[in-house]
Design an enzyme around this catalytic site. Structure first.
Site, PDB file in Angstrom:
ATOM      1  CB  SER A  15     -11.630  23.203 -18.229  1.00 40.32           C
ATOM      2  OG  SER A  15     -11.049  24.399 -18.662  1.00 40.32           O
ATOM      3  CE  LYS A  66     -13.418  34.434 -20.779  1.00 37.83           C
ATOM      4  NZ  LYS A  66     -12.004  34.659 -21.042  1.00 37.83           N
ATOM      5  CG  ASP A 102      -8.162  34.623 -18.737  1.00 41.25           C
ATOM      6  OD1 ASP A 102      -7.891  33.420 -18.565  1.00 41.25           O
ATOM      7  OD2 ASP A 102      -9.104  35.015 -19.439  1.00 41.25           O
ATOM      8  NE  ARG A 155     -12.342  44.655 -29.684  1.00 39.46           N
ATOM      9  CZ  ARG A 155     -12.409  43.357 -29.964  1.00 39.46           C
ATOM     10  NH1 ARG A 155     -11.985  42.928 -31.141  1.00 39.46           N
ATOM     11  NH2 ARG A 155     -12.919  42.516 -29.119  1.00 39.46           N
ATOM     12  N   GLY A 248       1.202  29.669 -25.017  1.00 35.51           N
ATOM     13  CA  GLY A 248       0.181  30.009 -24.022  1.00 35.51           C
ATOM     14  C   GLY A 248      -0.370  28.871 -23.180  1.00 35.51           C
TER      15      GLY A 248
HETATM   16  P1  NAP Z   1     -10.988  38.283 -29.124  1.00 37.04           P
HETATM   17  O1  NAP Z   1     -11.627  38.890 -27.923  1.00 37.04           O
HETATM   18  O2  NAP Z   1     -11.836  37.799 -30.237  1.00 37.04           O
HETATM   19  O3  NAP Z   1      -9.916  39.350 -29.707  1.00 37.04           O
HETATM   20  C1  NAP Z   1      -9.144  39.046 -30.824  1.00 37.04           C
HETATM   21  C2  NAP Z   1      -8.214  40.203 -31.181  1.00 37.04           C
HETATM   22  O4  NAP Z   1      -7.384  39.766 -32.237  1.00 37.04           O
HETATM   23  C3  NAP Z   1      -8.914  41.466 -31.635  1.00 37.04           C
HETATM   24  O5  NAP Z   1      -8.211  42.592 -31.188  1.00 37.04           O
HETATM   25  C4  NAP Z   1      -8.831  41.356 -33.164  1.00 37.04           C
HETATM   26  O6  NAP Z   1      -8.713  42.605 -33.837  1.00 37.04           O
HETATM   27  C5  NAP Z   1      -7.520  40.639 -33.360  1.00 37.04           C
HETATM   28  N1  NAP Z   1      -7.556  39.847 -34.589  1.00 37.04           N
HETATM   29  C6  NAP Z   1      -8.402  38.825 -34.884  1.00 37.04           C
HETATM   30  N2  NAP Z   1      -8.137  38.339 -36.116  1.00 37.04           N
HETATM   31  C7  NAP Z   1      -7.113  39.081 -36.599  1.00 37.04           C
HETATM   32  C8  NAP Z   1      -6.395  39.068 -37.838  1.00 37.04           C
HETATM   33  N3  NAP Z   1      -6.686  38.192 -38.795  1.00 37.04           N
HETATM   34  N4  NAP Z   1      -5.402  39.970 -37.987  1.00 37.04           N
HETATM   35  C9  NAP Z   1      -5.094  40.860 -37.020  1.00 37.04           C
HETATM   36  N5  NAP Z   1      -5.754  40.923 -35.845  1.00 37.04           N
HETATM   37  C10 NAP Z   1      -6.744  40.045 -35.639  1.00 37.04           C
HETATM   38  O7  NAP Z   1     -10.087  37.020 -28.704  1.00 37.04           O
HETATM   39  P2  NAP Z   1      -9.418  36.718 -27.273  1.00 37.04           P
HETATM   40  O8  NAP Z   1     -10.418  36.091 -26.369  1.00 37.04           O
HETATM   41  O9  NAP Z   1      -8.689  37.931 -26.828  1.00 37.04           O
HETATM   42  O10 NAP Z   1      -8.388  35.538 -27.663  1.00 37.04           O
HETATM   43  C11 NAP Z   1      -7.267  35.770 -28.487  1.00 37.04           C
HETATM   44  C12 NAP Z   1      -6.389  34.518 -28.526  1.00 37.04           C
HETATM   45  O11 NAP Z   1      -5.874  34.248 -27.235  1.00 37.04           O
HETATM   46  C13 NAP Z   1      -7.156  33.241 -28.934  1.00 37.04           C
HETATM   47  O12 NAP Z   1      -6.330  32.465 -29.758  1.00 37.04           O
HETATM   48  C14 NAP Z   1      -7.400  32.527 -27.614  1.00 37.04           C
HETATM   49  O13 NAP Z   1      -7.484  31.126 -27.756  1.00 37.04           O
HETATM   50  C15 NAP Z   1      -6.120  32.904 -26.863  1.00 37.04           C
HETATM   51  N6  NAP Z   1      -6.281  32.867 -25.408  1.00 37.04           N
HETATM   52  C16 NAP Z   1      -5.401  32.096 -24.701  1.00 37.04           C
HETATM   53  C17 NAP Z   1      -5.478  32.048 -23.329  1.00 37.04           C
HETATM   54  C18 NAP Z   1      -4.492  31.200 -22.564  1.00 37.04           C
HETATM   55  O14 NAP Z   1      -4.750  30.879 -21.398  1.00 37.04           O
HETATM   56  N7  NAP Z   1      -3.374  30.837 -23.169  1.00 37.04           N
HETATM   57  C19 NAP Z   1      -6.455  32.790 -22.644  1.00 37.04           C
HETATM   58  C20 NAP Z   1      -7.339  33.583 -23.398  1.00 37.04           C
HETATM   59  C21 NAP Z   1      -7.239  33.609 -24.786  1.00 37.04           C
HETATM   60  P3  NAP Z   1      -9.971  43.592 -34.101  1.00 37.04           P
HETATM   61  O15 NAP Z   1     -10.148  44.336 -32.819  1.00 37.04           O
HETATM   62  O16 NAP Z   1      -9.520  44.412 -35.230  1.00 37.04           O
HETATM   63  O17 NAP Z   1     -11.134  42.677 -34.433  1.00 37.04           O
END
Ligand code: NAP
Length: 282
Positions: A15, A66, A102, A155, A248
């Site tokens: 950032s 957050k 977001d 969830r 993304g």
């Molecule tokens: P989070 O709150 O930790 O949620 C992760 C989700 O993915 C949960 O639903 C989890 O399932 C699932 N998951 C994790 N590991 C998994 C696996 N091995 N197999 C299947 N499902 C799995 O994460 P988040 O903040 O939403 O972020 C998710 C991704 O988006 C990250 O890579 C982050 O860097 C990216 N992101 C990008 C942006 C952008 O601007 N491009 C913005 C925000 C986030 P369970 O519920 O079963 O644990």
């Protein structure tokens, strides 16, 4: 003026590069973006400092704060309330306000790529964490139908129940459902698939949330929130099946531009291109 990022850890964040490119572009030479590493026990003092210091215009908020910052704020936007998380704090007079950019960044990047989300959009969202909350809210706010698939189905259901309780996303009750598999017949007509899991993210680039040999619906657009690597295995799978794939990184730039607008009053549209460039370089 100062802005920054509160979270723990924050050292990896790009950032500063992105926001400094925008400050330079607009001629805000006395603005600076800093990384304010804030472990949970230091949050109360950090929030006091944010409120008291007149040289601080606001900040971004990341994991693990957050949700827990919300009680410290004078006001939380209806969007952030519906999503259940803030990622941007800013000031209006002496009041400290919270918003979520977001969902704005997600829609802005889709629009940048010419993808219009409307009542005819049928989307499959993979994952049910923080980013899925913003993405599902964005989709529902545009009238799309949404199917959610998550490793832990309860969830995903919890996310939808929360959204449906918000006066700003009541449609979630009729427009969204949880499916046990991406192959569920209900998803046959989806035209947008959004990956909100970290699966495939560096350093586990050989992983994908889409099982090998599972077909993609015809004509689908895939949006992968993962931005490191720039082209994920999931994106390659989608393209090999004839689908369009978008990574993304643009969402990252657009959510930053929306935060910039809240701090400086300069419209996001004036800096989003420069921020896209800066993040690509970073
Ligand atoms: P989070 O709150 O930790 O949620 C992760 C989700 O993915 C949960 O639903 C989890 O399932 C699932 N998951 C994790 N590991 C998994 C696996 N091995 N197999 C299947 N499902 C799995 O994460 P988040 O903040 O939403 O972020 C998710 C991704 O988006 C990250 O890579 C982050 O860097 C990216 N992101 C990008 C942006 C952008 O601007 N491009 C913005 C925000 C986030 P369970 O519920 O079963 O644990």
């Amino acid at each position: 003026m100062l802005v920054g990022l509160i979270g723990h850890p924050v050292a990896h964040s790009k950032s500063p590069q992105m926001q400094h490119a925008a400050f330079t572009h607009i001629g805000l030479s006395d603005w600076r973006y800093e990384l304010w590493d804030t472990p949970p026990e230091a949050l109360p003092a950090r929030m006091r400092e944010l409120g008291e210091r007149e040289d601080i215009a606001g900040c971004n908020v990341t994991i693990p704060h957050k949700q827990v910052v919300m009680p410290y704020l004078d006001e939380v936007s209806p969007h952030a309330r519906a999503i259940g998380a803030v990622n941007t704090l800013f000031k209006r007079g002496r009041a400290l306000l919270g918003d979520n950019t977001d969902w704005i960044g997600f829609l802005a990047d889709l629009a940048f790529h010419g993808v219009d989300v409307h009542a005819g959009t049928q989307a499959l969202v993979l994952g049910a964490g923080g980013s899925a909350r913003a993405v599902v809210y964005a989709l529902v706010s545009r009238g799309a139908r949404v199917w959610m698939h998550n490793r832990t189905p309860a969830r995903a259901q919890h996310l939808l129940d929360d959204l449906a309780r918000s006066p700003y996303a009541r449609e979630a009750r009729e427009h969204c459902a949880v499916v046990a598999s991406p192959l569920d017949p209900a998803c046959r007509a989806v035209n947008l698939i959004v990956n909100c899991t970290p699966v495939g993210m560096w350093p586990h680039e050989d992983n994908s949330p889409w099982p090998d040999r599972t077909p993609f619906p015809a004509g689908v657009t895939l949006y992968d929130l993962v931005y490191k690597p720039r082209r994920t295995k999931l994106m390659r799978q989608a393209e090999a099946a004839g689908a369009r794939a978008i990574g993304g990184i643009g969402m990252l730039a657009e959510q930053g531009a929306a935060a910039f607008e809240r701090w400086t009053g300069v419209p996001a549209a004036r800096v989003s291109a420069i921020m896209r460039e800066a993040i690509q370089d970073a």
